[in-house]
Write a protein that holds these residues in place. Sequence first.
Motif, PDB file in Angstrom:
ATOM      1  N   ARG A 112       0.856  -1.174   0.000  1.00  0.00           N
ATOM      2  CA  ARG A 112       0.000   0.000   0.000  1.00  0.00           C
ATOM      3  C   ARG A 112       0.897   1.230   0.000  1.00  0.00           C
ATOM      4  NH1 ARG A 112      -2.194   0.810   4.511  1.00  0.00           N
ATOM      5  NH2 ARG A 112      -4.006   1.974   3.771  1.00  0.00           N
ATOM      6  N   LEU A 113       0.723   2.080  -1.006  1.00  0.00           N
ATOM      7  CA  LEU A 113       1.610   3.232  -1.188  1.00  0.00           C
ATOM      8  C   LEU A 113       0.861   4.544  -1.017  1.00  0.00           C
ATOM      9  CD1 LEU A 113       3.642   2.134  -4.348  1.00  0.00           C
ATOM     10  CD2 LEU A 113       4.156   1.691  -1.930  1.00  0.00           C
ATOM     11  N   LYS A 114       1.604   5.538  -0.555  1.00  0.00           N
ATOM     12  CA  LYS A 114       1.075   6.886  -0.367  1.00  0.00           C
ATOM     13  C   LYS A 114       1.974   7.860  -1.116  1.00  0.00           C
ATOM     14  CE  LYS A 114       0.512  10.371   3.317  1.00  0.00           C
ATOM     15  NZ  LYS A 114       1.505  11.333   2.768  1.00  0.00           N
ATOM     16  N   THR A 115       1.388   8.778  -1.864  1.00  0.00           N
ATOM     17  CA  THR A 115       2.184   9.809  -2.516  1.00  0.00           C
ATOM     18  C   THR A 115       2.777  10.730  -1.457  1.00  0.00           C
ATOM     19  OG1 THR A 115       0.772   9.765  -4.470  1.00  0.00           O
ATOM     20  CG2 THR A 115       2.157  11.700  -4.179  1.00  0.00           C
ATOM     21  N   SER A 116       4.070  10.946  -1.544  1.00  0.00           N
ATOM     22  CA  SER A 116       4.757  11.748  -0.539  1.00  0.00           C
ATOM     23  C   SER A 116       4.541  13.239  -0.762  1.00  0.00           C
ATOM     24  CB  SER A 116       6.262  11.450  -0.574  1.00  0.00           C
ATOM     25  OG  SER A 116       6.945  12.246   0.376  1.00  0.00           O
ATOM     26  N   THR A 117       4.441  13.971   0.340  1.00  0.00           N
ATOM     27  CA  THR A 117       4.428  15.430   0.254  1.00  0.00           C
ATOM     28  C   THR A 117       5.845  15.973   0.047  1.00  0.00           C
ATOM     29  OG1 THR A 117       4.559  15.576   2.665  1.00  0.00           O
ATOM     30  CG2 THR A 117       2.366  15.676   1.661  1.00  0.00           C
ATOM     31  N   TRP A 118       6.838  15.147   0.334  1.00  0.00           N
ATOM     32  CA  TRP A 118       8.228  15.505   0.077  1.00  0.00           C
ATOM     33  C   TRP A 118       8.547  15.198  -1.378  1.00  0.00           C
ATOM     34  CZ3 TRP A 118      10.671  18.016   3.925  1.00  0.00           C
ATOM     35  CH2 TRP A 118      10.176  17.858   5.218  1.00  0.00           C
ATOM     36  N   ARG A 119       9.160  16.119  -2.101  1.00  0.00           N
ATOM     37  CA  ARG A 119       9.497  15.907  -3.502  1.00  0.00           C
ATOM     38  C   ARG A 119      10.880  15.263  -3.628  1.00  0.00           C
ATOM     39  NH1 ARG A 119       5.795  18.157  -7.265  1.00  0.00           N
ATOM     40  NH2 ARG A 119       3.854  18.243  -6.083  1.00  0.00           N
ATOM     41  N   ARG A 120      11.067  14.554  -4.737  1.00  0.00           N
ATOM     42  CA  ARG A 120      12.339  13.903  -5.012  1.00  0.00           C
ATOM     43  C   ARG A 120      13.415  14.948  -5.282  1.00  0.00           C
ATOM     44  NH1 ARG A 120      15.754  10.411  -3.771  1.00  0.00           N
ATOM     45  NH2 ARG A 120      16.318   8.740  -5.187  1.00  0.00           N
ATOM     46  N   VAL A 165      18.487  10.940   3.285  1.00  0.00           N
ATOM     47  CA  VAL A 165      17.623  11.666   4.215  1.00  0.00           C
ATOM     48  C   VAL A 165      16.298  11.984   3.523  1.00  0.00           C
ATOM     49  CG1 VAL A 165      17.341  13.822   5.491  1.00  0.00           C
ATOM     50  CG2 VAL A 165      19.526  12.606   5.570  1.00  0.00           C
ATOM     51  N   ASN A 166      16.353  12.306   2.234  1.00  0.00           N
ATOM     52  CA  ASN A 166      15.148  12.539   1.439  1.00  0.00           C
ATOM     53  C   ASN A 166      14.215  11.331   1.503  1.00  0.00           C
ATOM     54  OD1 ASN A 166      14.424  12.903  -2.078  1.00  0.00           O
ATOM     55  ND2 ASN A 166      13.531  14.078  -0.435  1.00  0.00           N
ATOM     56  N   SER A 167      14.791  10.132   1.353  1.00  0.00           N
ATOM     57  CA  SER A 167      13.995   8.904   1.395  1.00  0.00           C
ATOM     58  C   SER A 167      13.437   8.630   2.782  1.00  0.00           C
ATOM     59  CB  SER A 167      14.856   7.716   0.936  1.00  0.00           C
ATOM     60  OG  SER A 167      15.190   7.834  -0.427  1.00  0.00           O
ATOM     61  N   VAL A 168      14.227   8.919   3.808  1.00  0.00           N
ATOM     62  CA  VAL A 168      13.766   8.701   5.183  1.00  0.00           C
ATOM     63  C   VAL A 168      12.550   9.580   5.477  1.00  0.00           C
ATOM     64  CG1 VAL A 168      14.366   9.010   7.614  1.00  0.00           C
ATOM     65  CG2 VAL A 168      16.010   7.957   6.050  1.00  0.00           C
ATOM     66  N   LEU A 169      12.610  10.839   5.062  1.00  0.00           N
ATOM     67  CA  LEU A 169      11.479  11.745   5.289  1.00  0.00           C
ATOM     68  C   LEU A 169      10.202  11.204   4.647  1.00  0.00           C
ATOM     69  CD1 LEU A 169      13.257  15.160   4.668  1.00  0.00           C
ATOM     70  CD2 LEU A 169      12.271  14.406   6.840  1.00  0.00           C
ATOM     71  N   ALA A 170      10.346  10.745   3.397  1.00  0.00           N
ATOM     72  CA  ALA A 170       9.168  10.275   2.670  1.00  0.00           C
ATOM     73  C   ALA A 170       8.624   8.978   3.255  1.00  0.00           C
ATOM     74  CB  ALA A 170       9.519  10.086   1.201  1.00  0.00           C
ATOM     75  N   LYS A 171       9.513   8.021   3.516  1.00  0.00           N
ATOM     76  CA  LYS A 171       9.018   6.722   3.998  1.00  0.00           C
ATOM     77  C   LYS A 171       8.457   6.823   5.407  1.00  0.00           C
ATOM     78  CE  LYS A 171       9.712   1.810   4.194  1.00  0.00           C
ATOM     79  NZ  LYS A 171      10.354   0.652   3.546  1.00  0.00           N
ATOM     80  N   ASP A 177       4.995   2.363   2.061  1.00  0.00           N
ATOM     81  CA  ASP A 177       6.088   3.137   1.472  1.00  0.00           C
ATOM     82  C   ASP A 177       5.490   4.346   0.763  1.00  0.00           C
ATOM     83  OD1 ASP A 177       8.650   3.938   0.563  1.00  0.00           O
ATOM     84  OD2 ASP A 177       9.239   1.862   0.205  1.00  0.00           O
ATOM     85  N   ALA A 178       6.390   5.196   0.255  1.00  0.00           N
ATOM     86  CA  ALA A 178       5.983   6.458  -0.359  1.00  0.00           C
ATOM     87  C   ALA A 178       6.337   6.482  -1.837  1.00  0.00           C
ATOM     88  CB  ALA A 178       6.677   7.619   0.344  1.00  0.00           C
ATOM     89  N   ILE A 179       5.546   7.207  -2.603  1.00  0.00           N
ATOM     90  CA  ILE A 179       5.841   7.489  -4.009  1.00  0.00           C
ATOM     91  C   ILE A 179       6.370   8.914  -4.100  1.00  0.00           C
ATOM     92  CG2 ILE A 179       4.890   7.752  -6.336  1.00  0.00           C
ATOM     93  CD1 ILE A 179       2.668   5.788  -5.469  1.00  0.00           C
ATOM     94  N   PHE A 180       7.574   9.057  -4.633  1.00  0.00           N
ATOM     95  CA  PHE A 180       8.135  10.381  -4.868  1.00  0.00           C
ATOM     96  C   PHE A 180       7.631  10.953  -6.189  1.00  0.00           C
ATOM     97  CE2 PHE A 180      11.968   9.600  -2.057  1.00  0.00           C
ATOM     98  CZ  PHE A 180      11.796  10.734  -1.268  1.00  0.00           C
ATOM     99  N   LEU A 181       7.303  12.231  -6.185  1.00  0.00           N
ATOM    100  CA  LEU A 181       7.050  12.988  -7.400  1.00  0.00           C
ATOM    101  C   LEU A 181       8.192  13.986  -7.591  1.00  0.00           C
ATOM    102  CD1 LEU A 181       3.257  13.862  -6.976  1.00  0.00           C
ATOM    103  CD2 LEU A 181       4.271  11.783  -7.969  1.00  0.00           C
TER     104      LEU A 181
END
Length: 303
Positions: free
Chosen positions: A139-147, A164-170, A180-184
Amino acid sequence: MAIPHPHVYFGDRIVDAAQASLGIATSAVLYGLSVYTVFPVHVDGSARSAFRLRDHYRRLVESCRIIGMDTFEADWDYGRFVAAATEVVAANGPEADAFVRVSVHVDESIPGTRVRGCHTLVSMFVYDAVPIVPQHGMRLKTSTWRRIPDDAIPSRAKVNGAYVNSVLAKQDAIDAGYDDAIFLDGNGHVCELSAANIFLVRDDTLITPDVSCDILDGINRRTVLTLAAEDGIEVVERTVDLTELYIADEVFVTGTSAGVAPVVEVDGRRVGSGVPGPVCEALRKRHAAVLRADPAHGWVTAI
C-alpha cells in the motif's frame, strides 16, 4: 529486521564488526559523503554466487565519478572488488541467501566541503536477505516531500547523505499507515519509491519512468526491462503522471532489497483487481530464477 553478520571487510582486511568504525570528524559522518551499492548472494549448499557483480562495481565507480570521489577507482579495480566480496562472504559463511552492502567512504577528518583528492575507505558487510517491502501486496502513499532533482543531488549516484530525502518520505508514509511512499518530481511526475523503482501495466504495456526522471538507474530495474522484452512484453520508458497509477491494471516495484513486489493500493485507491497481477507474477518468477542461475546473460558470478 535484517541481521548483520559478525565479520566485515574494512579498509583492506576482515575485522570483527565492532572494530569497524569511522571517526566522528570524517566527511562520511559529517556530510554523509559515502556512496554505496547492495548486491544479493545466493547460497546453495557450499556454493555461493553474486548477482550482476560487475554492474554493482560499475555503480560504485560511476557514483564516485559523479560526486568527485577520485581515489576509489585508482585503488580498486574489478578484480580487487571481487576478491574482497568473496573474502567477506567466506568469512561469514551464510547458510541462506544474503545481501552484501559495499560502501566507499571519504574518511579524512574535517577536510571541509570538498572531495577531490580526499582519501577513501571501503567497507563491506553481509546481512540476512530480508526484503524491505511487503512481498504480497504493498500500500503506497504519494509523498508530500518531492524527489531531490538531478541538479541538486543526482539520483543516479547512490550517495548516503541523499537518503535523508527517502527517510522523510518513507517515515511519513509509515506514520500514515502505509508501507512506502511514491516520490514525485518538481513537476508532479512519478519518480520512484523511497528505495525502489516503480512500474505500471496498462493495456498489456509495461511502463516505467525513464532515467531522466530523477530516478536511480536501478540494476534490478534494468534486469526486469530485459526480461520483459525477452518475454514479448511491450516496454515503454517515459514520463508518468500520478493519475496513471490510479487507473493502471498493475503496479509493482523493483530493487535489490525489494525484489519484484506487487502494489495493491495507491493513495487509498485499489490497483486493478486488488491482487498481484499476471505480469508482475511472471516477471517475479523470472527474476527469482536469474538470481540463482543465468547462463544466458552472464549475470551470476561464483564467489
